[in-house]
Design a protein around this motif. Structure first.
Motif, PDB file in Angstrom:
ATOM      1  N   SER A 350      23.766   7.320 -52.709  1.00 52.30           N
ATOM      2  CA  SER A 350      24.167   8.550 -52.027  1.00 52.30           C
ATOM      3  C   SER A 350      25.648   8.880 -52.236  1.00 52.30           C
ATOM      4  O   SER A 350      26.103   9.950 -51.824  1.00 52.30           O
ATOM      5  N   GLY A 351      26.384   7.959 -52.849  1.00 47.97           N
ATOM      6  CA  GLY A 351      27.768   8.238 -53.175  1.00 47.97           C
ATOM      7  C   GLY A 351      28.779   7.761 -52.153  1.00 47.97           C
ATOM      8  O   GLY A 351      29.963   8.112 -52.246  1.00 47.97           O
ATOM      9  N   PHE A 352      28.372   6.945 -51.201  1.00 53.33           N
ATOM     10  CA  PHE A 352      29.285   6.480 -50.159  1.00 53.33           C
ATOM     11  C   PHE A 352      29.808   5.067 -50.424  1.00 53.33           C
ATOM     12  O   PHE A 352      30.624   4.560 -49.669  1.00 53.33           O
ATOM     13  N   SER A 353      29.305   4.424 -51.463  1.00 50.95           N
ATOM     14  CA  SER A 353      29.816   3.113 -51.878  1.00 50.95           C
ATOM     15  C   SER A 353      29.842   3.078 -53.404  1.00 50.95           C
ATOM     16  O   SER A 353      29.096   3.813 -54.071  1.00 50.95           O
ATOM     17  N   SER A 354      30.661   2.197 -53.937  1.00 46.62           N
ATOM     18  CA  SER A 354      30.768   2.077 -55.393  1.00 46.62           C
ATOM     19  C   SER A 354      30.131   0.770 -55.860  1.00 46.62           C
ATOM     20  O   SER A 354      29.782  -0.090 -55.057  1.00 46.62           O
ATOM     21  N   PHE A 355      29.981   0.636 -57.169  1.00 48.76           N
ATOM     22  CA  PHE A 355      29.469  -0.605 -57.742  1.00 48.76           C
ATOM     23  C   PHE A 355      30.457  -1.090 -58.787  1.00 48.76           C
ATOM     24  O   PHE A 355      31.270  -0.316 -59.324  1.00 48.76           O
ATOM     25  N   VAL A 356      30.423  -2.389 -59.072  1.00 56.80           N
ATOM     26  CA  VAL A 356      31.442  -2.987 -59.954  1.00 56.80           C
ATOM     27  C   VAL A 356      30.939  -3.209 -61.371  1.00 56.80           C
ATOM     28  O   VAL A 356      31.734  -3.298 -62.297  1.00 56.80           O
ATOM     29  N   ARG A 357      29.631  -3.322 -61.541  1.00 55.47           N
ATOM     30  CA  ARG A 357      29.061  -3.510 -62.875  1.00 55.47           C
ATOM     31  C   ARG A 357      27.768  -2.728 -62.992  1.00 55.47           C
ATOM     32  O   ARG A 357      27.112  -2.426 -61.999  1.00 55.47           O
ATOM     33  N   GLY A 358      27.404  -2.446 -64.244  1.00 53.24           N
ATOM     34  CA  GLY A 358      26.148  -1.765 -64.490  1.00 53.24           C
ATOM     35  C   GLY A 358      26.326  -0.265 -64.671  1.00 53.24           C
ATOM     36  O   GLY A 358      27.449   0.256 -64.752  1.00 53.24           O
ATOM     37  N   GLN A 359      25.199   0.434 -64.670  1.00 54.97           N
ATOM     38  CA  GLN A 359      25.211   1.872 -64.924  1.00 54.97           C
ATOM     39  C   GLN A 359      24.109   2.551 -64.116  1.00 54.97           C
ATOM     40  O   GLN A 359      22.996   2.039 -63.995  1.00 54.97           O
TER      41      GLN A 359
END
Length: 547
Positions: A350-359
């Motif tokens: 939903s766009g309220f958290s980010s991720f560090v790896r992947g796509q």
């Protein structure tokens, strides 16, 4: 295995009723009115000491109001309440707590900035000469947790606790205050099957130790697993009340769905009753997917490849998560035990958290570059697990809550000004379509029952023509009719091209709605199967981390 069938045999012994039960609460003609709405009308019922008494009924039937009357949150407009034979009038919950009554609310009362230990003892601190002996207090709370099998982390902020742990905080808070009568408002609504089994086991153990329990639930299989007595509410009245051993689940479901308001009695246990729900799963069974199941030829639109996140609070991070959702109309469901990554996934998508790896890509476009607002403009919709905390404004009107997220829609504006009449008319139309019970679109959201608040949140999430809908615990607090309506709406939107990701701790909910079902365990996808290949035992094993 069904969670209610995993209740320990030792706990089941406590289902035997006390030999000489006496009313701990006796109500005579109790009524409560909010404006023109009668939340409770002519309630006359006994709650017997040492019993587990279940209150069931449709959304807005008056179940939560009745618990609040017993706890002193609100006072009756008519009628009498007797506590152990004496007429009482609790004007504040503190008065109820002093005589041994405790309540776990539908919306858990947690101070997020305080630690777990502080949340438990707040308002009931034991001190000497004004000084809190934290070591002794901690020791006492730890002993309570050990006694009832809780694994509460006492030293972390409450904001980092999972829902299951927050619920444990409320229960330990009651027991710390010496509560012998427990009022529980939908306590299992956000628990996964293994946690439900442990919680029901706990209630039976509490009963065996002399506690009286009154609890509200929409899950009839859980009610019949532990309740001694069942009362059905409709229109603010008790329309039926009986020992659980004297009625069947189908009979109770029929009473809930009948919407009759005149007092009636249950038919005999061996009477012939047309089935309303087959075997009464937690979520009503409906027909299979309208397109006959998931089509492997559908084109993936949302793809996750090796997505990993950083640890955040008590929720498990995602670990190398990969799966895809296709269009048009794919419905993918993911389940798991609380804290195993479902919340993290919802926040990332939903766009309220980010991720560090992947796509993560949507129609080939990198989703990480888009804000939550930009995703909404693409047709993304998100129903969070706790709408009242994350998506609704309790002290604003119903139409203003329906407007949130749509206030920039061109057809709702004229020359930069909001077209209020059109907004209100559209809100009324959507609220009616989703079965929300209300008097006036200008009334505060807080005046609605918990189930009707959930219906409103769903109405807003499904409004318009969304392309991708993320539903977190969509069936939370919904009665049988609302659950069926939700299933029909999801399936209907699916046939018109809307794609869904359903995140739920309730396996029946997933199996009813989805074309494919997968399980997350410690942030990893254990597996995913199509609806026609689902085996409940396999899903249960995945939830426990077993291949």
């Amino acid at each position: 295995m069904d969670p209610v069938n995993r209740i320990s045999s030792t706990a089941r012994i406590s289902l035997e009723l006390p030999k000489d039960p006496t009313p701990i609460f006796h109500l005579e003609g109790v009524a409560k009115r909010f404006g023109a709405i009668w939340a409770n009308r002519n309630i006359s019922v006994d709650f017997l000491e040492g019993e587990i008494h279940a209150l069931v009924g449709e959304n807005g039937a008056g179940k939560s109001t009745l618990l609040k009357l017993l706890f002193g949150h609100i006072q009756p407009d008519h009628g009498r309440i007797y506590w152990r034979g004496r007429r009482v009038a609790f004007h504040h919950p503190f008065q109820a707590q002093r005589v041994g009554i405790g309540m776990v609310h539908q919306q858990l009362l947690i101070f997020p900035r305080l630690g777990t230990l502080e949340n438990i003892i707040v308002g009931a601190e034991t001190s000497r000469f004004g000084w809190l002996n934290k070591r002794r207090t901690r020791s006492r709370i730890a002993a309570l947790c050990e006694q009832f099998g809780f694994d509460l982390p006492l030293d972390i902020p409450a904001s980092e606790l999972t829902y299951a742990h927050r619920q444990q905080v409320e229960i330990v808070r009651m027991l710390h205050r010496g509560a012998k009568v427990l009022l529980l408002d939908e306590p299992t609504s956000l628990l996964a099957p293994p946690e439900v089994a442990r919680f029901l086991d706990l209630l039976l153990n509490l009963k065996a130790q002399g506690h009286t329990i009154v609890f509200v639930s929409h899950r009839l299989e859980e009610v019949f697993a532990i309740a001694d007595r069942i009362s059905v509410l409709a229109g603010g009245r008790i329309i039926a009340s009986s020992l659980a051993a004297e009625v069947s689940q189908d009979q109770v479901a029929q009473q809930i769905l009948s919407l009759q308001e005149a007092p009636i009695s249950f038919p005999a246990a061996n009477a012939t009753v047309s089935p309303v729900l087959s075997e009464q799963p937690a979520y009503p069974q409906v027909e299979t997917a309208p397109d006959g199941g998931w089509d492997k030829q559908l084109v993936p639109c949302l793809e996750l490849k090796g997505v990993s996140t950083k640890p955040a609070g008590h929720e498990t991070p995602l670990v190398e998560l990969s799966f895809s959702i296709a269009e048009p109309g794919d419905i993918v469901g993911l389940g798991g035990i609380v804290g195993n990554g479902l919340r993290t996934l919802a926040h990332v998508l939903s766009g309220f958290s980010s991720f560090v790896r992947g796509q993560i890509t949507y129609h080939g476009e990198d989703l990480s570059r888009l804000s939550a607002v930009q995703r909404a403009q693409l047709g993304f919709r998100w129903l969070p697990a706790n709408p009242l905390e994350e998506a609704l404004l309790p002290w604003s009107s119903l139409w203003e809550n329906m407007l949130l997220g749509h206030q920039r829609d061109r057809h709702l504006q004229a020359y930069g000004l909001l077209r209020r009449a059109r907004v209100i008319a559209r809100s009324i139309e959507l609220l009616d379509a989703h079965g929300v019970r209300f008097l006036n679109p200008a009334q505060h959201l807080k005046t609605l029952s918990g189930g009707n608040q959930q219906r409103l949140a769903l109405a807003r999430a499904l409004a318009g023509h969304p392309r991708m809908v993320i539903l977190e615990q969509p069936g939370r607090g919904l009665d049988i009719q609302a659950q069926r309506l939700l299933c029909r709406q999801v399936r209907s939107l699916s046939t018109t091209g809307t794609t869904f990701l359903v995140l739920s701790y309730d396996l029946d909910e997933l199996l009813t709605m989805c074309h494919r079902v997968g399980i997350l365990y410690r942030g990893r996808l254990m597996g995913m199967v199509t609806q026609d290949m689902v085996q409940r035992d396999q899903l249960g094993s995945w939830m426990l981390g077993l291949e």
